[in-house]
Design a protein around this motif. Structure first.
Motif, PDB file in Angstrom:
ATOM      1  N   GLN A  70       0.834  -1.203   0.000  1.00  0.00           N
ATOM      2  CA  GLN A  70       0.000   0.000   0.000  1.00  0.00           C
ATOM      3  C   GLN A  70       0.871   1.257   0.000  1.00  0.00           C
ATOM      4  OE1 GLN A  70      -2.188   1.071   3.702  1.00  0.00           O
ATOM      5  NE2 GLN A  70      -3.980   0.777   2.385  1.00  0.00           N
ATOM      6  N   ARG A  71       1.886   1.289   0.837  1.00  0.00           N
ATOM      7  CA  ARG A  71       2.781   2.447   0.917  1.00  0.00           C
ATOM      8  C   ARG A  71       3.502   2.662  -0.415  1.00  0.00           C
ATOM      9  NH1 ARG A  71       7.806   2.114   1.403  1.00  0.00           N
ATOM     10  NH2 ARG A  71       7.840   0.085   2.460  1.00  0.00           N
ATOM     11  N   GLU A  72       4.050   1.589  -0.958  1.00  0.00           N
ATOM     12  CA  GLU A  72       4.797   1.695  -2.215  1.00  0.00           C
ATOM     13  C   GLU A  72       3.906   2.168  -3.362  1.00  0.00           C
ATOM     14  OE1 GLU A  72       8.022   1.330  -3.013  1.00  0.00           O
ATOM     15  OE2 GLU A  72       8.774   0.711  -1.059  1.00  0.00           O
ATOM     16  N   ALA A  73       2.683   1.651  -3.454  1.00  0.00           N
ATOM     17  CA  ALA A  73       1.760   2.058  -4.517  1.00  0.00           C
ATOM     18  C   ALA A  73       1.395   3.537  -4.389  1.00  0.00           C
ATOM     19  CB  ALA A  73       0.511   1.188  -4.497  1.00  0.00           C
ATOM     20  N   ALA A  74       1.255   4.003  -3.165  1.00  0.00           N
ATOM     21  CA  ALA A  74       0.960   5.428  -2.945  1.00  0.00           C
ATOM     22  C   ALA A  74       2.169   6.285  -3.317  1.00  0.00           C
ATOM     23  CB  ALA A  74       0.559   5.659  -1.495  1.00  0.00           C
ATOM     24  N   GLU A  75       3.367   5.857  -2.912  1.00  0.00           N
ATOM     25  CA  GLU A  75       4.584   6.622  -3.211  1.00  0.00           C
ATOM     26  C   GLU A  75       4.894   6.652  -4.698  1.00  0.00           C
ATOM     27  OE1 GLU A  75       7.007   5.487   0.921  1.00  0.00           O
ATOM     28  OE2 GLU A  75       7.749   4.779  -1.006  1.00  0.00           O
ATOM     29  N   GLU A  76       4.807   5.504  -5.346  1.00  0.00           N
ATOM     30  CA  GLU A  76       5.249   5.389  -6.739  1.00  0.00           C
ATOM     31  C   GLU A  76       4.229   5.882  -7.755  1.00  0.00           C
ATOM     32  OE1 GLU A  76       6.383   1.270  -7.138  1.00  0.00           O
ATOM     33  OE2 GLU A  76       8.167   1.553  -5.899  1.00  0.00           O
ATOM     34  N   ALA A  77       2.933   5.782  -7.421  1.00  0.00           N
ATOM     35  CA  ALA A  77       1.910   6.139  -8.412  1.00  0.00           C
ATOM     36  C   ALA A  77       0.769   6.979  -7.857  1.00  0.00           C
ATOM     37  CB  ALA A  77       1.344   4.868  -9.044  1.00  0.00           C
ATOM     38  N   GLY A  78       0.819   7.347  -6.577  1.00  0.00           N
ATOM     39  CA  GLY A  78      -0.246   8.159  -5.994  1.00  0.00           C
ATOM     40  C   GLY A  78      -1.543   7.396  -5.798  1.00  0.00           C
ATOM     41  N   LEU A  79      -1.480   6.068  -5.718  1.00  0.00           N
ATOM     42  CA  LEU A  79      -2.681   5.250  -5.577  1.00  0.00           C
ATOM     43  C   LEU A  79      -3.228   5.336  -4.154  1.00  0.00           C
ATOM     44  CD1 LEU A  79      -4.628   3.234  -6.902  1.00  0.00           C
ATOM     45  CD2 LEU A  79      -3.092   1.417  -6.152  1.00  0.00           C
ATOM     46  N   ALA A  80      -4.456   5.796  -4.041  1.00  0.00           N
ATOM     47  CA  ALA A  80      -5.110   5.918  -2.730  1.00  0.00           C
ATOM     48  C   ALA A  80      -5.554   4.550  -2.233  1.00  0.00           C
ATOM     49  CB  ALA A  80      -6.319   6.853  -2.831  1.00  0.00           C
ATOM     50  N   PRO A  81      -5.346   4.247  -0.954  1.00  0.00           N
ATOM     51  CA  PRO A  81      -5.724   2.937  -0.422  1.00  0.00           C
ATOM     52  C   PRO A  81      -7.218   2.642  -0.507  1.00  0.00           C
ATOM     53  CG  PRO A  81      -4.602   4.268   1.259  1.00  0.00           C
ATOM     54  CD  PRO A  81      -4.694   5.085   0.012  1.00  0.00           C
ATOM     55  N   ASP A  82      -8.055   3.671  -0.591  1.00  0.00           N
ATOM     56  CA  ASP A  82      -9.496   3.435  -0.684  1.00  0.00           C
ATOM     57  C   ASP A  82      -9.960   3.183  -2.124  1.00  0.00           C
ATOM     58  OD1 ASP A  82      -9.259   6.014  -1.677  1.00  0.00           O
ATOM     59  OD2 ASP A  82     -10.753   6.884  -0.325  1.00  0.00           O
ATOM     60  N   ALA A  83      -9.005   3.113  -3.077  1.00  0.00           N
ATOM     61  CA  ALA A  83      -9.338   2.869  -4.479  1.00  0.00           C
ATOM     62  C   ALA A  83      -9.436   1.385  -4.809  1.00  0.00           C
ATOM     63  CB  ALA A  83      -8.294   3.522  -5.387  1.00  0.00           C
ATOM     64  N   TYR A  84      -9.135   0.532  -3.815  1.00  0.00           N
ATOM     65  CA  TYR A  84      -9.121  -0.906  -4.072  1.00  0.00           C
ATOM     66  C   TYR A  84      -9.418  -1.683  -2.796  1.00  0.00           C
ATOM     67  CZ  TYR A  84      -4.405  -0.348  -2.161  1.00  0.00           C
ATOM     68  OH  TYR A  84      -3.328  -0.015  -1.364  1.00  0.00           O
ATOM     69  N   THR A  85      -9.714  -2.975  -2.986  1.00  0.00           N
ATOM     70  CA  THR A  85      -9.965  -3.895  -1.879  1.00  0.00           C
ATOM     71  C   THR A  85      -9.001  -5.066  -2.004  1.00  0.00           C
ATOM     72  OG1 THR A  85     -12.302  -3.293  -1.833  1.00  0.00           O
ATOM     73  CG2 THR A  85     -11.680  -5.372  -0.760  1.00  0.00           C
ATOM     74  N   VAL A  86      -8.261  -5.343  -0.946  1.00  0.00           N
ATOM     75  CA  VAL A  86      -7.328  -6.463  -0.939  1.00  0.00           C
ATOM     76  C   VAL A  86      -8.125  -7.760  -0.820  1.00  0.00           C
ATOM     77  CG1 VAL A  86      -5.466  -7.601   0.342  1.00  0.00           C
ATOM     78  CG2 VAL A  86      -5.433  -5.112   0.014  1.00  0.00           C
ATOM     79  N   THR A  87      -7.779  -8.737  -1.676  1.00  0.00           N
ATOM     80  CA  THR A  87      -8.512 -10.000  -1.697  1.00  0.00           C
ATOM     81  C   THR A  87      -7.647 -11.219  -1.378  1.00  0.00           C
ATOM     82  OG1 THR A  87      -8.171 -10.205  -4.076  1.00  0.00           O
ATOM     83  CG2 THR A  87     -10.206  -9.117  -3.340  1.00  0.00           C
TER      84      THR A  87
END
Length: 150
Positions: A70-87
């Motif tokens: 989650q941290r890496e995706a936010a840092e590298e691409a600005g992906l917000a954690p509420d944009a997806y659900t971990v499965t």
């Protein structure tokens, strides 16, 4: 953007003798949406540079794989954690070092761009066409297993 250096940044050798990035292992986010997977074109200077793989990187001390991805995706691409659900997750254990693929489903196909010099490009790729790209060797080796749980 200048990012603080994590306490997990560094090279290690696993029991198999391979060199890996991440003192405490590493994790990446496999983000899916309607048959497509979000891929990162890795910077040429990075380990296996020029290949395509997942947003991810070294885990910090005490950080779960999900937190690291989650941290890496936010840092590298600005992906917000509420944009997806971990499965789910898949752990590729190398003996003393592991890479965890955190599988998630995006609520929508978000349009992302590189936020750091670690990324050349971000792209949604149909899952059945991934191997048309030069994939990061670790991702390529685990894709069939990960795809089955994604």
């Amino acid at each position: 953007m200048v990012l603080p250096r994590g306490n997990g940044d560094g090279w290690v050798r696993c029991a198999l003798g391979h060199r890996h990035w991440g003192l405490f292992g590493a994790a990446g986010l496999l983000l899916r949406h309607q048959g497509e997977v979000l891929l990162q074109h890795r910077a040429l200077w990075s380990h296996h540079g020029g290949t395509w793989g997942l947003l991810g990187g070294a885990r910090n001390r005490g950080e779960t794989a999900e937190q690291a991805a989650q941290r890496e995706a936010a840092e590298e691409a600005g992906l917000a954690p509420d944009a997806y659900t971990v499965t789910g997750c898949y752990v590729d254990d190398h003996g003393g070092w592991s890479y965890t693929t955190v599988v998630a489903h995006a609520h929508e196909a978000v349009d992302l761009t590189a936020q750091t010099g670690e990324t050349i490009e971000m792209r949604w790729v149909p899952a059945d066409r991934l191997r048309e790209l030069p994939l990061h060797p670790g991702f390529d080796a685990t894709w069939d297993t990960v795809r089955a749980i994604a």
